[in-house]
Write a protein that holds these residues in place. Sequence first.
Motif, PDB file in Angstrom:
ATOM      1  N   THR A 164      -3.746   3.964  -0.927  1.00  0.00           N
ATOM      2  CA  THR A 164      -4.620   2.770  -1.556  1.00  0.00           C
ATOM      3  C   THR A 164      -3.809   2.313  -2.722  1.00  0.00           C
ATOM      4  N   ASN A 165      -4.316   1.351  -3.123  1.00  0.00           N
ATOM      5  CA  ASN A 165      -3.723   0.824  -4.647  1.00  0.00           C
ATOM      6  C   ASN A 165      -4.904   0.703  -5.501  1.00  0.00           C
ATOM      7  N   SER A 166      -5.984   0.879  -5.219  1.00  0.00           N
ATOM      8  CA  SER A 166      -7.100   0.739  -5.933  1.00  0.00           C
ATOM      9  C   SER A 166      -7.717   1.691  -6.479  1.00  0.00           C
ATOM     10  N   ALA A 167      -8.221   1.722  -7.840  1.00  0.00           N
ATOM     11  CA  ALA A 167      -9.204   2.846  -8.190  1.00  0.00           C
ATOM     12  C   ALA A 167     -10.451   2.971  -8.213  1.00  0.00           C
TER      13      ALA A 167
ATOM     14  N   GLU B  53       4.929  -1.555  -2.635  1.00  0.00           N
ATOM     15  CA  GLU B  53       6.138  -1.495  -1.829  1.00  0.00           C
ATOM     16  C   GLU B  53       5.989  -1.324  -0.341  1.00  0.00           C
ATOM     17  N   ALA B  54       6.570  -2.269   0.464  1.00  0.00           N
ATOM     18  CA  ALA B  54       6.631  -2.181   1.884  1.00  0.00           C
ATOM     19  C   ALA B  54       7.090  -1.020   2.353  1.00  0.00           C
ATOM     20  N   GLU B  55       8.198  -0.339   1.894  1.00  0.00           N
ATOM     21  CA  GLU B  55       8.756   0.943   2.634  1.00  0.00           C
ATOM     22  C   GLU B  55       7.675   1.779   2.243  1.00  0.00           C
ATOM     23  N   ALA B  56       7.006   2.172   1.076  1.00  0.00           N
ATOM     24  CA  ALA B  56       6.143   3.086   0.735  1.00  0.00           C
ATOM     25  C   ALA B  56       4.768   3.074   1.579  1.00  0.00           C
ATOM     26  N   ILE B  57       4.272   1.594   2.073  1.00  0.00           N
ATOM     27  CA  ILE B  57       3.169   1.463   2.956  1.00  0.00           C
ATOM     28  C   ILE B  57       3.587   2.173   4.565  1.00  0.00           C
ATOM     29  N   LEU B  58       4.609   1.834   4.851  1.00  0.00           N
ATOM     30  CA  LEU B  58       5.054   1.993   6.317  1.00  0.00           C
ATOM     31  C   LEU B  58       5.408   3.643   6.437  1.00  0.00           C
ATOM     32  N   SER B  59       5.767   4.229   5.257  1.00  0.00           N
ATOM     33  CA  SER B  59       6.089   5.550   5.191  1.00  0.00           C
ATOM     34  C   SER B  59       4.813   6.365   5.463  1.00  0.00           C
ATOM     35  N   HIS B  60       3.523   5.789   5.493  1.00  0.00           N
ATOM     36  CA  HIS B  60       2.413   6.561   5.977  1.00  0.00           C
ATOM     37  C   HIS B  60       1.954   6.379   7.515  1.00  0.00           C
ATOM     38  N   ARG B  61       2.923   5.456   8.030  1.00  0.00           N
ATOM     39  CA  ARG B  61       2.700   5.221   9.634  1.00  0.00           C
ATOM     40  C   ARG B  61       1.361   4.685   9.751  1.00  0.00           C
TER      41      ARG B  61
ATOM     42  N   GLY C 246       1.966  -1.326  -7.642  1.00  0.00           N
ATOM     43  CA  GLY C 246       0.630  -2.068  -7.995  1.00  0.00           C
ATOM     44  C   GLY C 246       0.178  -2.889  -7.093  1.00  0.00           C
ATOM     45  N   PHE C 247      -1.114  -3.632  -7.684  1.00  0.00           N
ATOM     46  CA  PHE C 247      -1.855  -4.473  -6.791  1.00  0.00           C
ATOM     47  C   PHE C 247      -1.012  -5.795  -6.333  1.00  0.00           C
TER      48      PHE C 247
ATOM     49  N   LEU D  84      -3.074  -0.090  10.710  1.00  0.00           N
ATOM     50  CA  LEU D  84      -3.529  -1.003  10.288  1.00  0.00           C
ATOM     51  C   LEU D  84      -3.541  -1.276   8.708  1.00  0.00           C
ATOM     52  N   VAL D  85      -2.991  -2.223   7.970  1.00  0.00           N
ATOM     53  CA  VAL D  85      -2.822  -2.528   6.634  1.00  0.00           C
ATOM     54  C   VAL D  85      -3.545  -3.762   6.091  1.00  0.00           C
ATOM     55  N   ILE D  86      -4.661  -3.782   5.177  1.00  0.00           N
ATOM     56  CA  ILE D  86      -5.521  -4.562   5.029  1.00  0.00           C
ATOM     57  C   ILE D  86      -5.223  -5.240   3.555  1.00  0.00           C
ATOM     58  N   GLY D  87      -4.928  -6.473   3.140  1.00  0.00           N
ATOM     59  CA  GLY D  87      -4.625  -6.903   1.964  1.00  0.00           C
ATOM     60  C   GLY D  87      -5.087  -8.349   1.772  1.00  0.00           C
ATOM     61  N   LEU D  88      -4.780  -8.750   0.659  1.00  0.00           N
ATOM     62  CA  LEU D  88      -5.241 -10.190   0.290  1.00  0.00           C
ATOM     63  C   LEU D  88      -4.343 -11.372   0.867  1.00  0.00           C
ATOM     64  N   GLU D  89      -4.827 -12.303   1.420  1.00  0.00           N
ATOM     65  CA  GLU D  89      -3.786 -13.236   2.061  1.00  0.00           C
ATOM     66  C   GLU D  89      -3.178 -13.718   1.145  1.00  0.00           C
ATOM     67  N   ASP D  90      -3.501 -14.422  -0.001  1.00  0.00           N
ATOM     68  CA  ASP D  90      -2.506 -14.996  -1.230  1.00  0.00           C
ATOM     69  C   ASP D  90      -1.789 -14.022  -2.063  1.00  0.00           C
ATOM     70  N   THR D  91      -2.283 -12.825  -2.042  1.00  0.00           N
ATOM     71  CA  THR D  91      -1.386 -11.799  -2.847  1.00  0.00           C
ATOM     72  C   THR D  91      -0.259 -11.117  -1.949  1.00  0.00           C
ATOM     73  N   HIS D  92      -0.791 -10.608  -0.864  1.00  0.00           N
ATOM     74  CA  HIS D  92      -0.140  -9.721  -0.178  1.00  0.00           C
ATOM     75  C   HIS D  92       0.477 -10.268   1.249  1.00  0.00           C
ATOM     76  N   GLY D  93       0.180 -11.598   1.634  1.00  0.00           N
ATOM     77  CA  GLY D  93       0.637 -12.220   2.732  1.00  0.00           C
ATOM     78  C   GLY D  93       2.117 -12.100   2.851  1.00  0.00           C
ATOM     79  N   LYS D  94       2.724 -12.209   1.689  1.00  0.00           N
ATOM     80  CA  LYS D  94       4.387 -12.315   1.590  1.00  0.00           C
ATOM     81  C   LYS D  94       4.839 -11.110   2.340  1.00  0.00           C
ATOM     82  N   LEU D  95       3.947  -9.936   2.325  1.00  0.00           N
ATOM     83  CA  LEU D  95       4.519  -8.348   3.045  1.00  0.00           C
ATOM     84  C   LEU D  95       4.503  -8.660   4.451  1.00  0.00           C
ATOM     85  N   ALA D  96       3.889  -9.458   5.278  1.00  0.00           N
ATOM     86  CA  ALA D  96       3.780  -9.574   6.501  1.00  0.00           C
ATOM     87  C   ALA D  96       4.964  -9.395   7.412  1.00  0.00           C
TER      88      ALA D  96
END
Length: 327
Positions: free
Chosen positions: A96-99, A126-134, A121-122, A137-149
Amino acid sequence: MPRTALRVRRWAAIAVLGGLLAGCGTTDEPSGSAAEPAAGAKARTSTEVRPIEAATRITDAKGVTVSLEKPPQKIVCLVALCDDILVELGMVPTATNSAVLAHPDFLGKEKAAKVPVVPGGFLSPEAEAILSHRPDLVIGLEDTHGKLAPALKGATTFWPVQPGSWQDSVGYLRDLAALTGRTEQGEKAERTFRTRLAEAEENRSDKTSLIIFGSDENFGVATPETDVAAGLFPKISHYPWKSRGVDGSYSLEEILARDVDVLFVETLSFGAPDGKLSDKLAKNPLWSRIPAVKNGKVIEVDSEVWAKGRGTRSLGIVLDEATAALR
């Protein structure tokens, strides 16, 4: 107000102003219906919960389709709404990146500390860090995290969410309950929240309330059109605050003229904490003249829950704290 503070809430404004789409997983009430009830109105939120059916494919209220081969078990959360829903379903995010998980009504500090944090951060996980968890499903905000798609495509499924109201949040809860097969937990969480809201509406206060947010004296006002938590307030109190667009807000002079009885303050930190927003605003001589200030009804709230949570567990906490203060 700092750009980051505006960015945190800008997504909600865009979502609502852009229009709300009906789709699978929505509730039986129109999304975004945050209008203040007429004087003497008895209408209450329905406590009826429609059954949730397990599914490997859903289409959410914004028209986004998520299709999985099997129920996801490893879910990475890039937005607190995801963490909120998982806890409601009896699950823990893989990362997660939430507190918000540290809140005692979520996992608590000790258990939350065991959940890996996504670096970046929010705003820039980092995409590589996300994928390291295999993740499944990844859930994020469309307008903030859509660029990661593009970076996640082919390795996992990315679900962009964009809640603009509590009805949207309930819809996302139902959708993820269907995908994970945790239908009973989803129905229970929805029923609990609806019951809380209906009870709060039944005992609606005639006091004037206000939610402000920020990190310094350049504060913002949370409005029902742009903030999920604020969308509850016309149902439980007098809340005469309307959106003035993405960059518009209210002055202390205007707030003073509205005779605010109860004032909720969300201090947003972007780095090391540097003090409460209410303490900073106290330097303005107008602050002490607001009825809520004079009567000791200024309440600093947990911004992780009030400003960022947006799920049924967070909104339930908001209702409990708000109704207690509005008595």
